[in-house]
Design an enzyme around this catalytic site. Structure first.
Site, PDB file in Angstrom:
ATOM      1  N   CYS A 141       1.034  -1.174   0.331  1.00  0.00           N
ATOM      2  CA  CYS A 141       0.052  -0.186   0.109  1.00  0.00           C
ATOM      3  C   CYS A 141       0.954   1.291   0.023  1.00  0.00           C
ATOM      4  O   CYS A 141       0.651   2.286  -0.818  1.00  0.00           O
ATOM      5  CB  CYS A 141      -0.983  -0.013   1.166  1.00  0.00           C
ATOM      6  SG  CYS A 141      -2.249  -1.347   0.907  1.00  0.00           S
ATOM      7  N   HIS A 142       1.532   1.294   0.933  1.00  0.00           N
ATOM      8  CA  HIS A 142       2.622   2.448   0.900  1.00  0.00           C
ATOM      9  C   HIS A 142       4.042   2.309   1.155  1.00  0.00           C
ATOM     10  O   HIS A 142       4.996   2.845   1.651  1.00  0.00           O
ATOM     11  CB  HIS A 142       2.116   3.485   1.987  1.00  0.00           C
ATOM     12  CG  HIS A 142       0.775   3.665   2.169  1.00  0.00           C
ATOM     13  ND1 HIS A 142      -0.093   2.997   3.078  1.00  0.00           N
ATOM     14  CD2 HIS A 142      -0.048   4.401   1.350  1.00  0.00           C
ATOM     15  CE1 HIS A 142      -1.457   3.316   2.728  1.00  0.00           C
ATOM     16  NE2 HIS A 142      -1.645   3.831   1.898  1.00  0.00           N
ATOM     17  N   GLY A 143       4.569   0.878   0.932  1.00  0.00           N
ATOM     18  CA  GLY A 143       5.688   0.332   0.852  1.00  0.00           C
ATOM     19  C   GLY A 143       6.475   0.363   2.267  1.00  0.00           C
ATOM     20  O   GLY A 143       7.628   1.002   2.428  1.00  0.00           O
TER      21      GLY A 143
ATOM     22  N   TYR B 295      -4.691  12.331  -0.935  1.00  0.00           N
ATOM     23  CA  TYR B 295      -3.904  11.084  -1.081  1.00  0.00           C
ATOM     24  C   TYR B 295      -2.514  11.310  -1.116  1.00  0.00           C
ATOM     25  O   TYR B 295      -1.887  10.580  -0.434  1.00  0.00           O
ATOM     26  CB  TYR B 295      -4.543   9.782  -1.848  1.00  0.00           C
ATOM     27  CG  TYR B 295      -4.235   8.641  -1.398  1.00  0.00           C
ATOM     28  CD1 TYR B 295      -4.375   8.024  -0.105  1.00  0.00           C
ATOM     29  CD2 TYR B 295      -3.447   7.767  -2.214  1.00  0.00           C
ATOM     30  CE1 TYR B 295      -4.248   6.693   0.128  1.00  0.00           C
ATOM     31  CE2 TYR B 295      -3.206   6.548  -2.137  1.00  0.00           C
ATOM     32  CZ  TYR B 295      -3.624   5.971  -0.822  1.00  0.00           C
ATOM     33  OH  TYR B 295      -3.130   4.714  -0.465  1.00  0.00           O
TER      34      TYR B 295
END
Ligand code: HEM
Ligand code: FES
Lengths: 177, 428
Positions: A141-143, B295
């Site tokens: 998702c965000h590493g 985001y």
């Protein structure tokens, strides 16, 4: 009759403030049961336990089971993976925990498979999946990169993968919860 | 009171009603003869278009709710049933689904109009702040709506966003539990989200009412940003702007229809046609396009804020991201006090105009960054994360540094004496 004494004004202020104050208390009291009903219900809370047969998990592989609706990673670690996890310099860790505090038996790592950043399920349970720079798990998702002890090593997640309460019922069965 | 100032209507039925409840007088005053600046351009259409979209969403939503089932076992199938079995169900769903996108398109243009022509400045601060509130409510409504079909993106988008709340110190975990009603996004979450998704549009409707009320107290701004000085500067709302609004709306609906009928899924994500699976996260989670810039700002904060070279952290990366993401919109609330320059319209503020247009480009670029994976690189070399951080820095600097600075230092061009003069000079 029509002249208001300074005294009266104070009395009136006091009455208004107390009435307003009690009004607010009343609203909060009325709202509390409504909001509280949104907390987990009794059946949701009923702590389910999950028993897992681990005899079929070969070294290097993992199995994902469900506990309380959440994925739990059971990883059968290889000697190299155990060594890697134990040899890490604690100063390098964001959330400092030694490997032996995170496992009951070194070959078996049990951790909740939910990234401590924003709740995705990291990959790395299967040999074919990305395991990140530290050979454990990788959250797409965000590493976030986790090591073979499920500790956060790189990326935005603040904490290590949580270890759920569990016990070995026998050499081949563990009970989570 | 109002009855005394009433001019009687000729139609006896209308008159009978109006003398008891003066709704016709009200409509006549607010939408008939209402004095409106005569120099509007097409940017002034988007308020009416947004209103049309809100009504469209409410009408289609209520019909969808008659076929939809808010239960994790049944939700996905009930939406597929709407698509395949319900008479014309596919059309109603595609109108609703693409309607959310087009609602946001209209509102983004509407907000840009306000920023460009300085509509947020005195005396329209409350009007502007109500608008920001509507935007926040819309974001909440759309986010919750996207959870309802219970596809993979529904579940994982909801998981990521609800987890944001846990970053808030002390109360965060409690709030998250209240949103979930359990240990993760699950059936209790879906049912309460459905209830809220039904409720919020009506809350929006109420705030829109206040927004329009405030508008009718101050009157509209206009492309020149100067006040109207008398009847020579204005036109009655009807028929001049009822017609202009209708024309603009038809063009807008034409494009909207193009999406509904020819590319209904172009703005969505294919993963949401996979039923939700709590055991597997999709390889790449992206929110709906209208959330992407925010985001990107959330993801731009990858570092803790604390005392360097020590372990002391005041704000960890997760909380920092949440603060920046919500703060980026909350800043709009105080915009009238960040930009205190006396000139409203960017037409007469060349420097302001440049910085604002850069902000628009910056915002769109952030949208692009938000769409990519966390470790993506631009042209295969520059890690996008750094560019996202730079773009976030510009966004914050625009509001917190550039606007206050320009307010003090920008000279600005000379303003025309009146709307009427400017209009006549242009038509010579
Ligand atoms: C502010 C106005 C609204 C916005 C921005 C909005 C947004 C959305 C979005 C983005 C979806 C997901 C569409 C999809 O991917 O399938 C959705 C679904 C849904 N909405 Fe709304 N909505 C609004 C008003 C309403 C209203 C007033 C109702 C009435 C109850 C409603 C009922 C539903 C239902 C039942 C669904 C699930 C069916 C589906 O997914 O198509 N909506 N909404
Ligand atoms: S949820 Fe795993 S990195 Fe964000």
């Amino acid at each position: 009759m029509t002249t208001i004494k300074a005294d009266d004004v104070k009395r009136r202020d006091f009455l208004q403030l107390t009435a307003g104050g009690f009004g607010i208390v009343g609203v909060i009291a009325a709202a509390t049961p409504l909001v509280n009903s949104l907390n987990p219900a009794k059946d949701t809370l009923a702590l389910a336990t999950t028993e897992v047969d681990i005899s079929t998990i070969p070294p290097g592989e993992g199995r994902t089971v469900t506990w309380q609706g959440k994925p739990v990673f059971i990883k059968h670690r290889t000697p190299e993976e155990i060594k890697e996890a134990e040899d890490v310099n604690l100063a390098l860790l964001g959330d400092k925990e030694i490997d032996s505090d995170r496992v009951k038996r070194p070959e078996w790592l049990v951790a909740i498979g939910i990234c401590t950043h924003l709740g995705c399920v990291p990959t790395g349970q299967k040999m074919t999946e990305a395991r990140g720079d530290y050979g454990g798990w990788f959250c797409p998702c965000h590493g976030s990169h986790y090591d073979t002890s499920g500790r956060i090593r790189k990326g935005p997640a603040p904490k290590n993968l949580a270890v759920p309460p569990y016990e070995f019922i026998s050499d081949t069965v563990i009970k989570i919860g | 009171m109002a009855n005394k100032e009433r001019t009687p209507f000729e139609n006896p039925v209308v008159e009978w009603v109006d003398s008891r409840l003066p709704v016709f007088t009200l409509m006549q005053k607010e939408y008939g003869v209402f004095p409106t600046p005569k120099n509007f351009n097409y940017f002034w259409n988007f308020g009416a278009i947004a209103m049309f979209m809100l009504i469209t969403m409410i009408v289609t939503g209520i019909v969808l709710a008659m076929h939809y089932t808010a239960n994790t076992e049944l939700a996905f199938d009930s939406v597929e049933r709407i698509m395949r079995e319900v008479n014309g169900g596919w059309l109603i769903r595609y109108i609703h689904m693409n309607g959310a996108s087009f609602f946001f398109i209209a509102v983004y243009i509407h907000i840009f109009r306000g920023m460009y022509y300085g509509s947020y400045k005195a005396p329209r601060e409350i009007l502007w702040m109500l608008g920001v509130l509507i935007f926040l409510l819309m974001m909440g409504t759309a986010f919750i709506g996207y959870v309802l079909p219970w596809g993979q993106m529904s579940l994982w988008g909801a998981t990521v966003i609800t987890n944001l709340f846990s970053a808030i110190p002390f109360v965060g975990d409690g709030i998250r539990t209240l949103l979930w009603g359990g240990f993760s996004v699950d059936n209790p979450t879906l049912t309460r989200f459905f209830a809220l998704h039904y409720l919020l549009p009506f809350v929006i409707f109420a705030v829109v009412f206040l927004h329009v009320w405030a508008l009718h107290v101050t009157g509209s701004n206009n492309p020149l940003g100067i006040d109207t000085k008398g009847p020579q500067d204005t036109l009655p709302f009807h028929p001049y702007y009822t017609i202009k609004d209708t024309f603009g709306l038809l063009v807008f609906v034409l494009i909207y229809a193009l999406f509904i009928f020819f590319m209904p899924n172009a703005l969505g994500h294919p993963d949401n046609y996979i039923p939700a699976n709590p055991m597997v996260t999709p390889a790449h989670i992206v929110p709906e396009w209208y959330f992407l810039p925010f985001y990107a700002m959330l993801r731009a904060i990858t570092f803790d804020i604390g005392i360097p070279f020590t372990d002391i952290v005041f704000i960890n990366a997760k909380l920092g991201g949440v603060i920046v993401m919500f703060g980026s919109i909350l800043l709009w609330f105080v915009l009238p006090w960040l930009d205190t320059h006396p000139i409203r319209s960017a037409r007469f503020r060349p420097l302001f105009k440049i910085f604002l247009l850069i902000l628009v480009a910056d915002f769109i670029f952030l949208g692009y960054v938000g769409m990519q994976t966390a470790d993506a690189k631009l042209f295969g070399v520059v890690p996008l994360i750094y560019l996202g951080q730079a773009a976030t820095a510009y966004y914050l600097a625009y509001f917190l540094v550039i606007l206050p600075w320009l307010s003090k230092n920008e000279k600005g061009r000379e303003l025309p004496a009146s709307i009427n003069e400017a209009v006549l000079a242009k038509n010579k």
